[in-house]
Write an enzyme that holds these catalytic residues in place. Structure first.
Site, PDB file in Angstrom:
ATOM      1  CG  HIS A 186     -77.775  72.659  23.025  1.00 25.24           C
ATOM      2  ND1 HIS A 186     -77.387  73.929  22.061  1.00 25.24           N
ATOM      3  CD2 HIS A 186     -79.019  72.627  22.974  1.00 25.24           C
ATOM      4  CE1 HIS A 186     -78.279  74.027  21.923  1.00 25.24           C
ATOM      5  NE2 HIS A 186     -79.468  73.482  22.186  1.00 25.24           N
ATOM      6  CB  CYS A 220     -81.272  70.209  20.520  1.00 22.60           C
ATOM      7  SG  CYS A 220     -81.708  72.453  20.439  1.00 22.60           S
TER       8      CYS A 220
HETATM    9  N1  NAP Z   1     -81.886  73.565  15.952  1.00 14.64           N
HETATM   10  C1  NAP Z   1     -82.314  73.111  16.652  1.00 14.64           C
HETATM   11  O1  NAP Z   1     -80.809  72.663  17.069  1.00 14.64           O
HETATM   12  C2  NAP Z   1     -82.878  72.078  16.861  1.00 14.64           C
HETATM   13  C3  NAP Z   1     -83.020  70.724  17.509  1.00 14.64           C
HETATM   14  C4  NAP Z   1     -83.663  70.284  18.074  1.00 14.64           C
HETATM   15  C5  NAP Z   1     -84.726  70.558  17.268  1.00 14.64           C
HETATM   16  N2  NAP Z   1     -84.976  71.467  16.918  1.00 14.64           N
HETATM   17  C6  NAP Z   1     -87.124  71.976  15.398  1.00 14.64           C
HETATM   18  O2  NAP Z   1     -86.458  71.764  14.689  1.00 14.64           O
HETATM   19  C7  NAP Z   1     -87.317  71.986  13.547  1.00 14.64           C
HETATM   20  C8  NAP Z   1     -86.674  72.922  12.339  1.00 14.64           C
HETATM   21  O3  NAP Z   1     -85.922  74.284  13.509  1.00 14.64           O
HETATM   22  P1  NAP Z   1     -84.584  74.613  12.254  1.00 14.64           P
HETATM   23  O4  NAP Z   1     -83.563  75.124  13.608  1.00 14.64           O
HETATM   24  O5  NAP Z   1     -84.240  74.076  11.748  1.00 14.64           O
HETATM   25  O6  NAP Z   1     -85.799  75.710  11.871  1.00 14.64           O
HETATM   26  P2  NAP Z   1     -84.481  76.846  10.350  1.00 14.64           P
HETATM   27  O7  NAP Z   1     -83.387  76.787  10.152  1.00 14.64           O
HETATM   28  O8  NAP Z   1     -85.438  78.173  11.037  1.00 14.64           O
HETATM   29  O9  NAP Z   1     -85.404  75.972   9.358  1.00 14.64           O
HETATM   30  C9  NAP Z   1     -86.748  75.466   9.362  1.00 14.64           C
HETATM   31  C10 NAP Z   1     -87.978  75.099   8.062  1.00 14.64           C
HETATM   32  O10 NAP Z   1     -88.740  75.180   7.665  1.00 14.64           O
HETATM   33  C11 NAP Z   1     -88.965  74.985   6.964  1.00 14.64           C
HETATM   34  N3  NAP Z   1     -90.557  75.742   6.707  1.00 14.64           N
HETATM   35  C12 NAP Z   1     -90.811  76.886   6.945  1.00 14.64           C
HETATM   36  N4  NAP Z   1     -92.084  77.593   6.957  1.00 14.64           N
HETATM   37  C13 NAP Z   1     -92.954  76.394   6.576  1.00 14.64           C
HETATM   38  C14 NAP Z   1     -94.267  75.965   5.730  1.00 14.64           C
HETATM   39  N5  NAP Z   1     -94.961  76.936   6.165  1.00 14.64           N
HETATM   40  N6  NAP Z   1     -94.047  75.058   5.445  1.00 14.64           N
HETATM   41  C15 NAP Z   1     -93.237  74.001   4.792  1.00 14.64           C
HETATM   42  N7  NAP Z   1     -91.845  74.310   5.404  1.00 14.64           N
HETATM   43  C16 NAP Z   1     -91.889  75.504   5.805  1.00 14.64           C
HETATM   44  C17 NAP Z   1     -88.057  76.045   5.605  1.00 14.64           C
HETATM   45  O11 NAP Z   1     -87.745  76.931   5.000  1.00 14.64           O
HETATM   46  P3  NAP Z   1     -88.084  77.292   4.063  1.00 14.64           P
HETATM   47  O12 NAP Z   1     -86.605  77.918   3.753  1.00 14.64           O
HETATM   48  O13 NAP Z   1     -88.464  77.278   2.646  1.00 14.64           O
HETATM   49  O14 NAP Z   1     -88.104  79.164   5.102  1.00 14.64           O
HETATM   50  C18 NAP Z   1     -87.116  75.450   6.529  1.00 14.64           C
HETATM   51  O15 NAP Z   1     -86.648  74.539   5.715  1.00 14.64           O
HETATM   52  C19 NAP Z   1     -88.525  73.558  14.506  1.00 14.64           C
HETATM   53  O16 NAP Z   1     -89.175  72.635  15.033  1.00 14.64           O
HETATM   54  C20 NAP Z   1     -86.733  73.513  16.231  1.00 14.64           C
HETATM   55  O17 NAP Z   1     -87.599  73.430  17.192  1.00 14.64           O
HETATM   56  C21 NAP Z   1     -84.324  72.808  16.434  1.00 14.64           C
END
Ligand code: NAP
Length: 357
Positions: free
Chosen positions: A263, A138
């Site tokens: 950001h 991001c």
């Molecule tokens: N936040 C940002 O600004 C951003 C920007 C760019 C990229 N990212 C990347 O995008 C990804 C998601 O980030 P996020 O911020 O959305 O994280 P988050 O809010 O913690 O959400 C994580 C997601 O992954 C699922 N998950 C976790 N463990 C799992 C498993 N074992 N099997 C299947 N699903 C699983 C969770 O499902 P449950 O709800 O069922 O636990 C939830 O839907 C990460 O790799 C992060 O680095 C994030």
């Protein structure tokens, strides 16, 4: 459900893996707002969320637990899950013929996985021998569309960047942590003596190493060699890959600030030749995906409070460096959950879907 385009071509089936997360939640909004090119949209998360109902395109849709079978009949899968989950499951989906657009950090720097920003290097999406396309992180995404436009015109030679990163960059847990800490310090006189904020918020600082309310934290990610953080290395490595400049000198300091989403970055960009502010403004004002908002005398410059929830990369404070006529100083803001994550993934998925016509 079989949905046909007017041309008779079957609409692609899409899976959103991680639909319940911070990025996944915004993805469902974006899928409901953009042109609807999809047939079935399948929502997937961990077994913890199986059976939950979420709304996408105005329809309540049940969440399935991640499994091999969930990819049967799927054409494109967006992965918005932690690195280790993507590392394990993206190849599983790809082996079943699914094109994976992965938002995690698991594959971004693999040489046989393209790292795509549709406004900058859309051609890269077609070369995906592993069936996986990576989405940049991001912080990189929040500035790269503006930099790509300037690079095309002027030829980028060096980048010096500081980030002011929102807590939602650390997912749902990051947002919950800031909100909880704000409730603990609101209405107090805290922030006037060493350690008073730290004592008020307690030892549990969530995904951050220090309190983030009433504070700034000069650290994001995990430790890398020689004092750098993983987040800083991502900005350097990913910018080089997207721009096709493998030796670009890049210096980055990543800082977490008490902002929920969006950001911001200060950017010092040095180019091949002399630049002018007028020329840079013209490029930024006409670049797709960029909004130039730059009139400080009228109080016009982007801030997260106004940029959050919007799609473009916002640029203000455009100046030529005082001591270097080849360099520009910029202040850039981008919503880390939209262009910084879900929107760019959706754009990549749309590029892949368009190949079918
Ligand atoms: N936040 C940002 O600004 C951003 C920007 C760019 C990229 N990212 C990347 O995008 C990804 C998601 O980030 P996020 O911020 O959305 O994280 P988050 O809010 O913690 O959400 C994580 C997601 O992954 C699922 N998950 C976790 N463990 C799992 C498993 N074992 N099997 C299947 N699903 C699983 C969770 O499902 P449950 O709800 O069922 O636990 C939830 O839907 C990460 O790799 C992060 O680095 C994030």
């Amino acid at each position: 459900m079989s949905r046909l385009l007017t041309t008779g071509i079957r609409r692609p089936t899409l899976a959103v893996v991680g639909a319940t997360g911070a990025v996944g939640t915004v993805m469902l909004q974006i899928l409901s707002q953009r042109a609807d090119i999809w047939g079935e949209i399948r929502l997937v998360a961990s077994p913890r969320s199986a059976g939950r109902k979420l709304t996408v395109r105005g329809q309540e849709t049940e969440v399935s637990a991640l499994s091999e079978e969930v990819f049967d009949g799927v054409d494109i899968a967006m992965f918005d899950v932690p690195d280790e989950v993507a590392a394990k499951w993206a190849p599983v989906a790809a082996a079943r013929g699914v094109v994976v657009v992965d938002n995690s950090g698991a594959f971004r720097m693999e040489p046989d996985v393209p790292l795509v920003v549709p406004e900058v290097n859309p051609h890269a999406v077609r070369s995906r021998p592993r069936g996986i396309v990576a989405n940049p992180n991001c912080t990189t995404l929040s500035m790269i569309v503006a930099l790509g436009a300037l690079h095309s015109a002027y030829g980028l030679r060096e980048l010096v960047v500081s980030s002011y990163q929102a807590v939602s960059g650390a997912g749902r847990a990051g947002v919950e942590t800031l909100r909880q800490q704000i409730s603990l310090v609101a209405g107090t006189e805290l922030g006037t003596s060493p350690g008073d904020v730290r004592r008020a918020v307690g030892d549990n600082t969530g995904p951050f190493p220090e309190p983030v309310a009433l504070n700034v934290v000069p650290w994001a990610g995990s430790p890398r060699a020689d004092g750098w953080s993983s987040e800083e290395m991502k900005v350097r490595d990913e910018s080089r890959k997207i721009l096709g400049l493998p030796k670009l000198p890049v210096a980055v300091t990543c800082v977490r600030v008490p902002v929920v989403t969006t950001h911001s970055l200060t950017v010092h960009a040095r180019f091949q030749d002399t630049v002018t502010v007028g020329g840079a403004r013209e490029i930024l004002a006409t670049a797709p995906g960029v909004v130039l908002f730059d009139n400080p005398e009228a109080g016009e410059y982007p801030t997260p409070a106004d940029v959050v929830g919007t799609d473009p990369t916002w640029v203000g404070r455009v100046r030529r460096a005082l001591d270097d006529p080849t360099a520009l100083e910029l202040f850039v803001c981008g919503d880390n959950l939209r262009k910084g994550a879900a929107l760019n993934v959706a754009q990549i998925a749309e590029l892949v879907a368009a190949e079918r016509h």
